[in-house]
Enzyme design. Structure first.
Site, mmCIF file in Angstrom:
data_model
loop_
_atom_site.group_PDB
_atom_site.id
_atom_site.type_symbol
_atom_site.label_atom_id
_atom_site.label_comp_id
_atom_site.label_asym_id
_atom_site.label_seq_id
_atom_site.Cartn_x
_atom_site.Cartn_y
_atom_site.Cartn_z
ATOM 1 N N GLU A 501 0.822 -1.221 0.000
ATOM 2 C CA GLU A 501 0.000 0.000 0.000
ATOM 3 C C GLU A 501 0.853 1.267 0.000
ATOM 4 O OE1 GLU A 501 -3.394 0.181 2.579
ATOM 5 O OE2 GLU A 501 -4.003 -1.858 2.112
HETATM 6 C C1 LIG Z 1 2.878 -9.266 0.523
HETATM 7 C C2 LIG Z 1 2.412 -8.290 -0.498
HETATM 8 C C3 LIG Z 1 1.058 -8.140 -0.745
HETATM 9 C C4 LIG Z 1 0.635 -7.286 -1.763
HETATM 10 N N1 LIG Z 1 -0.713 -7.226 -2.092
HETATM 11 C C5 LIG Z 1 -1.077 -6.578 -3.232
HETATM 12 C C6 LIG Z 1 -2.417 -6.670 -3.726
HETATM 13 O O1 LIG Z 1 -3.278 -7.309 -3.121
HETATM 14 N N2 LIG Z 1 -2.706 -6.043 -4.884
HETATM 15 C C7 LIG Z 1 -1.786 -5.331 -5.594
HETATM 16 O O2 LIG Z 1 -2.116 -4.813 -6.635
HETATM 17 N N3 LIG Z 1 -0.523 -5.189 -5.121
HETATM 18 C C8 LIG Z 1 -0.141 -5.799 -3.977
HETATM 19 N N4 LIG Z 1 1.161 -5.704 -3.519
HETATM 20 C C9 LIG Z 1 2.085 -4.844 -4.236
HETATM 21 C C10 LIG Z 1 2.598 -3.681 -3.446
HETATM 22 O O3 LIG Z 1 1.627 -2.669 -3.362
HETATM 23 C C11 LIG Z 1 3.889 -3.275 -4.142
HETATM 24 O O4 LIG Z 1 4.846 -4.194 -3.683
HETATM 25 C C12 LIG Z 1 4.329 -1.900 -3.885
HETATM 26 O O5 LIG Z 1 3.557 -1.044 -4.635
HETATM 27 C C13 LIG Z 1 5.806 -1.674 -4.220
HETATM 28 O O6 LIG Z 1 6.139 -2.142 -5.482
HETATM 29 P P1 LIG Z 1 7.465 -3.049 -5.668
HETATM 30 O O7 LIG Z 1 7.461 -4.087 -4.618
HETATM 31 O O8 LIG Z 1 7.511 -3.493 -7.066
HETATM 32 O O9 LIG Z 1 8.663 -2.069 -5.347
HETATM 33 P P2 LIG Z 1 9.332 -1.029 -6.352
HETATM 34 O O10 LIG Z 1 8.280 -0.175 -6.954
HETATM 35 O O11 LIG Z 1 10.242 -1.765 -7.246
HETATM 36 O O12 LIG Z 1 10.154 -0.117 -5.358
HETATM 37 C C14 LIG Z 1 11.468 -0.443 -4.875
HETATM 38 C C15 LIG Z 1 11.883 0.609 -3.877
HETATM 39 O O13 LIG Z 1 11.958 1.883 -4.524
HETATM 40 C C16 LIG Z 1 11.225 2.849 -3.810
HETATM 41 N N5 LIG Z 1 10.669 3.827 -4.749
HETATM 42 C C17 LIG Z 1 9.985 3.602 -5.878
HETATM 43 N N6 LIG Z 1 9.660 4.750 -6.469
HETATM 44 C C18 LIG Z 1 10.138 5.748 -5.682
HETATM 45 C C19 LIG Z 1 10.129 7.168 -5.727
HETATM 46 N N7 LIG Z 1 9.576 7.834 -6.714
HETATM 47 N N8 LIG Z 1 10.722 7.831 -4.727
HETATM 48 C C20 LIG Z 1 11.311 7.189 -3.718
HETATM 49 N N9 LIG Z 1 11.349 5.861 -3.618
HETATM 50 C C21 LIG Z 1 10.771 5.150 -4.574
HETATM 51 C C22 LIG Z 1 10.139 2.075 -3.087
HETATM 52 O O14 LIG Z 1 9.723 2.775 -1.932
HETATM 53 C C23 LIG Z 1 10.875 0.787 -2.739
HETATM 54 O O15 LIG Z 1 11.573 0.971 -1.548
HETATM 55 C C24 LIG Z 1 1.582 -6.522 -2.483
HETATM 56 C C25 LIG Z 1 2.948 -6.647 -2.195
HETATM 57 C C26 LIG Z 1 3.368 -7.522 -1.230
HETATM 58 C C27 LIG Z 1 4.834 -7.649 -0.973
#
Ligand SMILES: Cc1cc2nc3c(=O)[nH]c(=O)nc-3n(C[C@H](O)[C@H](O)[C@H](O)COP(=O)(O)OP(=O)(O)OC[C@H]3O[C@@H](n4cnc5c(N)ncnc54)[C@H](O)[C@@H]3O)c2cc1C
Length: 822
Positions: A501
């Site tokens: 989230e």
């Molecule tokens: C257990 C779990 C349950 C989930 N459930 C759902 C679900 O039900 N439905 C759904 O759609 N999604 C779900 N998600 C997805 C979740 O919302 C995403 O993991 C989240 O949006 C982050 O994306 P990412 O993991 O690809 O990280 P990335 O986007 O690859 O980010 C990597 C790092 O970069 C940082 N970052 C990225 N952009 C910026 C910026 N502009 N400025 C500063 N920092 C930045 C992030 O904070 C993070 O630390 C779930 C994820 C997990 C792990």
């Protein structure tokens, strides 16, 4: 001397008007009058005339509005249009979604505390209390976290049944659709209680009640969709999930490559307009068992079957699991907290238009729908789960530190441990107040975009800090996993909440201040919106009003920040009682400093500030700590200003102010335009950094609160499941805690005799008999020591396993062999 007096009088009049935010007219009248009177009385005629000329030169052009608009506002409008960052459609939607609540006051530099304190105290209804004491209590009694996380990697079937039967998935669904229709506070309380027992159960219940099909249907669904899905979702007949994230779109969710193309297809012999969908989603909670999949994708209409537009934008649909071609059912394994989570894929799947949430006219509105609903869910689910976790850390760690003896003392007595216990107690107090504040905001009908980001970030970060401290205080006991370990899994699962989230780094660096500065600022959004007005005269008039309001606001904040800084925030009317008044004054001071820095940073860096994430993160921290401190003060008022809570309030408040100061200082020190930074430093910290972190003595008082039963501890443990059932080690530890404390003076007598070599026996039971015989302790005291020693032994014990028990029942090789054979 008379010259100095006259100049000083004019400056004081100007400062007083700025401090109190008087209008331009009032300032002009007051300053001219003061200059005249003091000038005449002190016979400083020449100085008086010079000052009057300066004052008139400033006042007249500004007060003659047509002149001001033409000569000042019009050129500035041109410049503003040039430097204002272009907002992407995504950012525009994020900014427009949601409402502004008390956080707006904190950005004003002069918070109207009455607006916060007059808000009704959040309360649970009798029905909600009965649900907590009934089904939630029963469900907690059924949760065996080791069975869930290690043996089954799932909730047991009877728990799934219970959750569905008692409508845990329907807390946000109104009663007319068969749901529970609970308040946000009740929803939060249920999650908190479940989270004290099992993060898996709490996450499972949180998701359908957060951002997902039910929330989206309630706001945007057609009547037909609502009538079909909501009653089925309420009783768990349908299990929902919502799929947005994919391999190429995580934080940047608007860049999803998943797409749909509007087309015609013959279905059951009838030509039907629908969509061909291609998508690859991952991390989707509840997906492996979902019966209905909420899906986000970009919709294209190349044949113009829906209208003129070809690229309609992000669109949301609900796909039944039975949709041919839907690939679903495999699982991810999130850090040994095995709530159902997995990928969802589809290639050229056909879905009729009736699957679009809200119907075809909502095609392309998906991003707005998501952002509007996100703030409500985000204000409750993760902050509540984190709060439940930290409450249990208080119960478990507080009790354990009192029971576990080393060097002849409870480990809670060592100053090093005390420091960790103080952080656990103080930050739990703050986290609980924060969760309550955002739930209350939702119950008031707000869509708290900025507070929900603050709550999500800080509740989960403090959850991480507290889980780490809890592990350290427990030592090896928390490291050895097994049914007896109630801390290890919570610590292990912390990064999940940090990631979902809105991953925390992005939430802190981009969202809190980024949205807060524009949404909550009294003038910036108005100025930006003025740029969009088509008619030039209306645009100029609107801009002029906002601009001069803004300039007055900036001057006032500079004066307020400086005056409150040099007086140590000890002046001015303030809310609260004799104990908390100084806290409100400090918040007034830092609110003015935040408003001043925010304006200066935005004014000097313009659009570049968006990319200076380290600066905006720090200002976001300042806003967050002010918000959290306000939430704590509101909670203190709502609970009747309990004296017993004061050490907790004081610890958490000083911690917030210390962090506020460090964040402000860091932002100013790293501001690239150095002369501006020097000026800001003088205005914000005229006597340097004077805030100090909570003292060791205060920390000792907090540690004492969480290691012994008492009313302040009970309030910290509100909604924690502490029934001493077989599945609840922490509940049983807390049951034993009064005896552990009662035994301490007896242990001292016994220990003294032991040290003096009064006993010949080598074992504890024999020594107890000798102690009774020698009159060191009486029989009932010996019985108490025996009971406590046996009880504590259970809690300091850890598990050991037959090596076979730790092996996975089925390995990848086994699976490969099975697949090859098939
Ligand atoms: C257990 C779990 C349950 C989930 N459930 C759902 C679900 O039900 N439905 C759904 O759609 N999604 C779900 N998600 C997805 C979740 O919302 C995403 O993991 C989240 O949006 C982050 O994306 P990412 O993991 O690809 O990280 P990335 O986007 O690859 O980010 C990597 C790092 O970069 C940082 N970052 C990225 N952009 C910026 C910026 N502009 N400025 C500063 N920092 C930045 C992030 O904070 C993070 O630390 C779930 C994820 C997990 C792990």
């Amino acid at each position: 001397m008379s010259v100095l007096l006259t100049v000083l009088a004019a400056l004081i009049a100007t400062g007083a008007c700025a401090y109190h935010r008087s209008s331009l007219r009032t300032w002009a009248i007051a300053t001219i009058a003061v200059t005249l009177v003091v000038g005449l009385l002190t016979h400083a005629r020449a100085t008086m005339v010079v000052l009057l000329i300066i004052e008139l030169l400033i006042a007249v052009p500004l007060l003659v509005v047509p002149f001001r608009r033409k000569q000042i506002s019009a050129p500035l409008l041109k410049m503003f249009a040039r430097v204002t960052p272009k907002l992407s459609a995504t950012e525009q939607t994020a900014l427009e979604a949601g409402t502004v609540g008390f956080e707006g006051e904190l950005f004003s530099g002069k918070p109207a505390w009455q607006n916060l304190l007059s808000q009704p105290r959040p309360e649970l209804s009798a029905e909600e209390k009965a649900f907590l004491d009934g089904p939630v209590e029963q469900l907690c009694g059924m949760l065996d976290d080791w069975q869930i996380t290690h043996e089954l990697a799932d909730l047991p079937p009877e728990v799934w049944e219970f959750i569905k039967k008692h409508k845990f998935f329907g807390m946000i669904i109104p009663k007319q659709y068969g749901g529970l229709g609970f308040s946000a506070l009740a929803h939060s309380a249920v999650l908190q209680k479940l989270a004290t027992m099992s993060a898996t159960a709490a996450s499972t219940v949180a998701v359908p009640n957060s951002l997902g099909p039910a929330e989206l249907l309630l706001h945007y669904g057609s009547d037909e969709q609502k009538n079909f899905y909501l009653p089925r979702l309420a009783v768990g007949e349908e299990i929902p999930c919502f799929a947005l994230t994919g391999p190429y779109a995580g934080s940047d969710a608007t860049s999803i490559p998943d797409y749909g193309t509007v087309c015609r297809q013959v279905v059951d012999g009838v030509e039907t307009i629908g969509m061909k969908l291609n998508f690859d989603k991952r991390y989707i909670t509840l997906a492996p068992i979902a019966t209905v999949v909420g899906l986000a994708f970009r919709l294209y209409d190349p044949e113009h079957l829906l209208g003129d537009k070809e690229d309609l934008g992000i669109t949301l649909a609900l796909l039944p699991r039975s949709t041919p071609g839907l690939e679903i059912g495999r699982r991810h394994f999130p850090l040994n907290v095995p709530f159902q989570n997995g990928p969802v894929r589809g290639k050229d799947i056909f879905a009729p238009l009736s699957t679009l949430i809200g119907g075809p006219h909502m095609a392309g509105h998906g991003w707005r729908m998501l952002v509007e609903c996100l703030s409500v869910g985000r204000a409750i689910s993760l902050p509540s789960n984190a709060t439940g976790g930290v409450r249990m850390a208080v119960a478990g760690t507080g009790a354990y530190a009192r029971m576990r003896k080393q060097f002849g003392l409870a480990v809670a007595r060592f100053e090093g441990v005390e420091e960790a216990l103080a952080r656990i107690g103080g930050l739990t107090y703050a986290t609980a107040a924060l969760s309550r504040a955002t739930a209350a905001a939702v119950d008031r009908g707000e869509k708290p975009a900025v507070p929900s980001a603050i709550a999500k970030y800080h509740a989960t970060e403090w959850g991480r800090a507290i889980a780490g401290d809890a592990m350290d205080v427990h030592g090896g006991k928390a490291v050895q996993l097994g049914p007896k370990n109630y801390a290890g899994r919570a610590w292990q699962g912390v990064p999940i909440a940090i990631t979902v989230e809105g991953a925390n780094i992005m939430t802190r660096s981009l969202m809190i201040f980024g949205q807060g500065a524009i949404r909550c600022h009294p003038y910036v959004l108005k100025e930006m919106q003025a740029l969009a007005i088509a008619d030039y005269h209306e645009r100029l008039n609107t801009f002029d009003r906002a601009l001069f309001g803004h300039i007055g606001f900036g001057i006032s904040n500079a004066v307020r920040s400086f005056v409150l800084g040099i007086t140590g925030a000890s002046i001015g009317a303030a809310a609260g009682d004799a104990y908390t008044r100084r806290y409100y004054r400090k918040l007034n001071r830092y609110s003015a400093a935040l408003a001043l820095c925010a304006d200066t940073f935005m004014g000097v860096l313009g659009g570049k500030l968006k990319f200076k994430e380290k600066l905006s993160a720090r200002l976001g921290d300042v806003l967050s700590y002010l918000y959290i401190a306000s939430a704590m003060l509101k909670r203190y008022e709502d609970t009747g200003r309990p004296e017993a809570d004061r050490p907790l309030l004081a610890w958490a408040f000083h911690e917030c102010m210390w962090r506020t100061q460090m964040a402000l200082d860091g932002a100013i020190r790293n501001f690239p335009v150095r002369p501006v930074a020097w000026l800001l430093h003088v205005l914000v910290f005229p006597f340097g950094r004077r805030e100090v972190p909570p003292s060791d003595r205060l920390g000792r008082r907090v540690a004492a609160i969480i290691t012994a039963p008492g009313e302040a501890r009970d309030r910290l443990l509100e909604w924690a499941y502490l029934t001493p059932t077989a599945n609840n080690t922490v509940g049983r530890m807390n049951q034993l805690l009064p005896d552990v404390i009662a035994a301490e003076p007896v242990e001292r007598k016994f220990g003294k005799a032991q040290k003096a070599g009064q006993f010949t026996s080598r074992d504890y039971a024999g020594q107890l008999d000798e102690a009774v015989r020698a009159g060191v302790i009486d029989a009932s005291e010996a019985a108490l020591l025996k009971r406590v020693r046996e009880g504590v032994f259970e809690f300091i014990s850890v598990d050991d396993f037959n090596p076979e028990e730790l092996r996975s029942a089925i390995t990848r090789n086994d699976l490969k062999k099975l697949a090859d054979a098939a």
